[in-house]
Design a protein around this motif. Structure first.
Motif, mmCIF file in Angstrom:
data_model
loop_
_atom_site.group_PDB
_atom_site.id
_atom_site.type_symbol
_atom_site.label_atom_id
_atom_site.label_comp_id
_atom_site.label_asym_id
_atom_site.label_seq_id
_atom_site.Cartn_x
_atom_site.Cartn_y
_atom_site.Cartn_z
ATOM 1 N N UNK A 25 47.313 56.264 16.121
ATOM 2 C CA UNK A 25 46.424 56.841 17.082
ATOM 3 C C UNK A 25 45.096 55.979 17.010
ATOM 4 N N UNK A 26 44.479 55.416 15.737
ATOM 5 C CA UNK A 26 43.444 54.566 15.821
ATOM 6 C C UNK A 26 43.659 53.372 16.694
ATOM 7 N N UNK A 27 44.675 52.852 16.409
ATOM 8 C CA UNK A 27 45.165 51.600 16.970
ATOM 9 C C UNK A 27 45.011 51.563 18.558
ATOM 10 N N UNK A 28 45.557 52.851 19.090
ATOM 11 C CA UNK A 28 45.507 53.318 20.228
ATOM 12 C C UNK A 28 44.044 53.402 21.045
ATOM 13 N N UNK A 31 42.424 49.926 21.477
ATOM 14 C CA UNK A 31 42.680 49.059 22.309
ATOM 15 C C UNK A 31 42.134 48.817 23.606
ATOM 16 N N UNK A 32 41.746 47.556 23.888
ATOM 17 C CA UNK A 32 41.088 47.542 25.125
ATOM 18 C C UNK A 32 41.525 47.834 26.472
ATOM 19 N N UNK A 33 42.899 47.714 26.518
ATOM 20 C CA UNK A 33 43.554 48.285 27.872
ATOM 21 C C UNK A 33 43.657 49.628 27.938
ATOM 22 N N UNK A 38 41.811 54.721 30.413
ATOM 23 C CA UNK A 38 41.525 56.038 30.161
ATOM 24 C C UNK A 38 40.068 56.357 30.475
ATOM 25 N N UNK A 39 39.156 55.265 30.704
ATOM 26 C CA UNK A 39 37.641 55.349 30.971
ATOM 27 C C UNK A 39 37.072 55.764 29.531
#
Length: 72
Positions: A25-28, A31-33, A38-39
């Motif tokens: 979850x932290x990696x998500x 993540x810049x993209x 998601x704004x």
């Protein structure tokens, strides 16, 4: 909430969030993209994610799930 509801289809399973999900979850959320799509503008820490998982699991009015693949 102490709920063990699991929803499974042919390709994915939804299960309640667990502390073991914190790394993914932290990696998500960093993540810049993902942040762009998601704004998301808030900054996150690993400790904050761990705390958030504990908070939502204890909330009586929430159901938060992790999506896991059933593909080999």
């Amino acid at each position: 909430m102490d709920l063990q509801l699991v929803l499974a289809g042919e390709l994915v399973r939804l299960r309640p969030l667990e502390q073991r999900d914190a790394d993914n979850l932290f990696e998500a959320v960093v993540d810049p993209e993902t942040r762009r799509l998601t704004g998301t503008t808030q900054s996150f820490t690993k400790e904050g994610i761990v705390d958030w998982i504990a908070h939502v699991n204890a909330a009586p009015d929430r159901f938060d799930f992790a999506m896991t693949s059933l593909m080999p």
